[in-house]
Motif scaffolding. Structure first.
Motif, mmCIF file in Angstrom:
data_model
loop_
_atom_site.group_PDB
_atom_site.id
_atom_site.type_symbol
_atom_site.label_atom_id
_atom_site.label_comp_id
_atom_site.label_asym_id
_atom_site.label_seq_id
_atom_site.Cartn_x
_atom_site.Cartn_y
_atom_site.Cartn_z
ATOM 1 N N ILE A 65 -21.230 12.401 -53.900
ATOM 2 C CA ILE A 65 -21.668 12.992 -55.154
ATOM 3 C C ILE A 65 -22.277 14.359 -54.843
ATOM 4 O O ILE A 65 -23.044 14.507 -53.887
ATOM 5 N N THR A 73 -24.503 7.317 -61.180
ATOM 6 C CA THR A 73 -23.379 8.252 -61.160
ATOM 7 C C THR A 73 -22.390 7.824 -60.084
ATOM 8 O O THR A 73 -22.710 7.841 -58.899
ATOM 9 N N VAL A 111 -24.901 15.630 -59.734
ATOM 10 C CA VAL A 111 -26.259 15.598 -60.269
ATOM 11 C C VAL A 111 -26.819 17.001 -60.101
ATOM 12 O O VAL A 111 -26.744 17.577 -59.012
ATOM 13 N N ASP A 160 -26.948 14.393 -64.968
ATOM 14 C CA ASP A 160 -25.914 13.712 -64.178
ATOM 15 C C ASP A 160 -24.661 13.514 -65.013
ATOM 16 O O ASP A 160 -24.656 13.739 -66.227
ATOM 17 N N THR A 161 -23.592 13.086 -64.363
ATOM 18 C CA THR A 161 -22.328 12.780 -65.036
ATOM 19 C C THR A 161 -22.058 11.281 -64.967
ATOM 20 O O THR A 161 -20.910 10.851 -64.839
ATOM 21 N N GLY A 162 -23.121 10.498 -65.065
ATOM 22 C CA GLY A 162 -23.012 9.054 -64.888
ATOM 23 C C GLY A 162 -22.667 8.272 -66.139
ATOM 24 O O GLY A 162 -22.036 8.798 -67.061
ATOM 25 N N GLY A 212 -22.808 10.942 -69.308
ATOM 26 C CA GLY A 212 -23.929 11.430 -68.509
ATOM 27 C C GLY A 212 -25.235 11.506 -69.273
ATOM 28 O O GLY A 212 -25.291 11.281 -70.489
#
Length: 543
Positions: free
Chosen positions: A270, A307, A312, A334-336, A392
């Motif tokens: 990540i 994520t 992040v 984040d892109t979670g 996210g």
């Protein structure tokens, strides 16, 4: 109407009696409404007045049983148990029945009968009968009202009891889930620490020792952060945690935090992006570096955990600045997996996560965000969340910080750790063998050979026999603890030895630690686990 009837038929006794009891009951009612006396006293007076009426009716007026007397007796018996309590009501009931029983057995009047006129004439008699029945109806109505209110109260109490029982069960389940999660969170980094240590011992010259050391360092820091979270949450819940304002460079602080966590991001593939406003690069502020680090560590670690791919981003942006203050927005995006709107407040509650599957699939104690919110309250700030499920999340907060106006250097350069401390005589009172070994290795790097004592008594003996420049004192030791040892040192007759700087070396987390060590005569303290640079700073400060 009763008074008019008695007057019209010239029944003086009935007229006088009606006037007398009417006045008495009017006064009692007046007292009741004025609240100048208690309800219990008025109730007793009314019951005893009723007894006088019954006795006079049966034995003096009618000379025989009649409907009014029986109804009045029944009414008194029933109402007395509500008004004056069961014990006194039993006595009143017996006294109410007694004239009726006497009349049934002897069928006689009192000697005053010759002075008493006949029973009340019609329609006064019928009115009294109607009033008696009306009184019975009203009494039963009030009884029904009280009974219904009592039933309603019981139903409400049962409902509250069910809610309380449900909450207790939920609390018990939360405690069980927390202990289960805590066991997992503690054992996971501990397993890495033990496992990597075993690898070192099995093959100390392995080519991947650098990577093993990074894993060991990261696992140790994770374990340390988790323990800090638990202890700080307890302090925050009791409002016993305060900020320690010191000179801080936010640019360096955030860079160090992200650098420390970089290895974990690499392992998960990540990207960790850092964006810090250039205005902060050479601008020291007054803040609590430990608490800011703790907040960021929780937010960044949380973002990484949820994520699976992407990145992040940690950013600091200056939103306003004057000669004294600066406002900085901290953001961790984040892109979670994101968080739904209805669950966005739940995640900030202690021991709670958005869904049960979160804890099962991702782990965690549910303390991180709750601690973040409580820590930010110390800064008069709060955490905010923007999130879209599966796209996210962005956690952000604002800090208004004082700009440090001093010209002192912010920190000690690392090359100072290579300085020679061979001329300093250090006495270390520490009972734990591993801590003694660690201190020896750290001090040996500065060409210093410390003298060790395993308890307070041994430390006092060595101090009497030799001269030292400073004492590192563990607080909890067998035979004589650090507090008592420090007091003995301060009581020494040798003025030089009694004034020697004493540095408490402890893992204690008491909120009154500084006050306690100062009361014992110690000068300062160093918390375990410690950083070598912190020990060096303490040594040169007191020497």
């Amino acid at each position: 109407m009763v008074l008019f009837t008695a007057w019209y038929y010239q029944q003086d006794f009935q007229l006088n009696r009606s006037v007398f009891f009417g006045i008495i009951y009017f006064l009692l009612l007046k007292l009741l409404l004025s609240r100048k006396t208690s309800l219990s006293r008025i109730s007793h007076m009314m019951v005893w007045m009723g007894l006088i009426v019954i006795w006079s009716n049966v034995l003096m007026v009618s000379g025989s049983l009649n409907l009014v007397a029986i109804q009045f007796t029944f009414m008194l018996i029933m109402s007395s148990f509500y008004l004056i309590g069961s014990r006194v009501a039993i006595i009143a009931s017996i006294l109410a029945c007694l004239p009726i029983m006497i009349n049934l057995v002897y069928d006689i009047k009192w000697v005053l009968n010759e002075y008493v006129s006949a029973p009340l004439a019609s329609p006064g008699y019928e009115i009294l009968v109607a009033l008696n029945f009306l009184t019975v109806i009203v009494a039963h109505y009030f009884f029904n009202q009280a009974f219904s209110a009592n039933i309603a109260k019981q139903i409400e109490l049962n409902r509250k009891l069910e809610i309380t029982a449900k909450e207790a069960n939920q609390a018990a389940q939360s405690k069980s889930d927390f202990l289960s999660a805590m066991s997992h969170e503690l054992r996971t980094p501990l397993n890495a620490v033990i496992g990597i240590t075993d690898l070192f011992l099995a093959n100390p010259k392995s080519d991947d020792n650098e990577e093993n050391l990074r894993i060991l360092k990261f696992s140790s820091m994770s374990l340390h952060a988790l323990i800090n979270d638990i202890l700080d949450f307890n302090k925050l819940s009791s409002d016993k945690l305060n900020l320690d304002l010191q000179k801080v460079n936010l640019y360096e602080l955030v860079s160090d935090v992200c650098s420390t966590m970089k290895f974990q991001f690499e392992q998960k593939h990540i990207d960790l992006k850092v964006s810090i406003d250039e205005q902060l690069q050479n601008l020291p502020v007054l803040s609590d570096a430990t608490r800011i680090t703790q907040i960021l560590y929780n937010l960044i670690g949380n973002a990484l955990k949820f994520t699976a791919k992407g990145s992040v981003t940690v950013s600091l942006k200056v939103v306003h600045q004057d000669t004294e203050q600066i406002g900085v927005v901290f953001s961790v995006a984040d892109t979670g997996i994101g968080i739904s709107k209805e669950q966005q407040q739940v995640v900030f509650e202690p021991f709670r996560q958005a869904t049960t599957s979160i804890s099962r699939n991702y782990g965690g104690t549910g303390l991180g965000l709750a601690i973040v919110r409580k820590l930010l309250s110390l800064f008069d700030s709060d955490i905010h969340l923007e999130s879209i499920p599966y796209k996210g999340s962005n956690f952000y907060f604002n800090l208004n910080l004082l700009i440090d106006q001093s010209t002192d250097d912010l920190s000690i350069e690392l090359d100072l750790l290579d300085k020679d401390l061979s001329e300093i005589r250090i006495l270390v009172a520490e009972d734990h063998v591993m801590n003694r070994l660690l201190l020896q290795k750290v001090l040996n790097k500065w060409n210093n050979t410390p003298v060790f004592a395993e308890n307070g008594r041994e430390a006092l003996e060595k101090l009497r026999e030799d001269s030292f420049d400073i004492v590192l004192m563990d607080l909890y030791m067998p035979e004589l603890d650090g507090y008592a040892t420090a007091k003995h040192i301060r009581a020494m007759q040798d003025s030089r030895k009694s004034q020697i700087p004493i540095l408490a070396f402890t893992a204690t987390v008491s909120e009154n630690l500084l006050a306690d060590i100062q009361a014992a005569g110690m000068n300062d303290y160093l918390s375990k686990p410690f950083k070598p640079i912190e020990l060096y700073q303490k040594l040169i400060t007191w020497l």
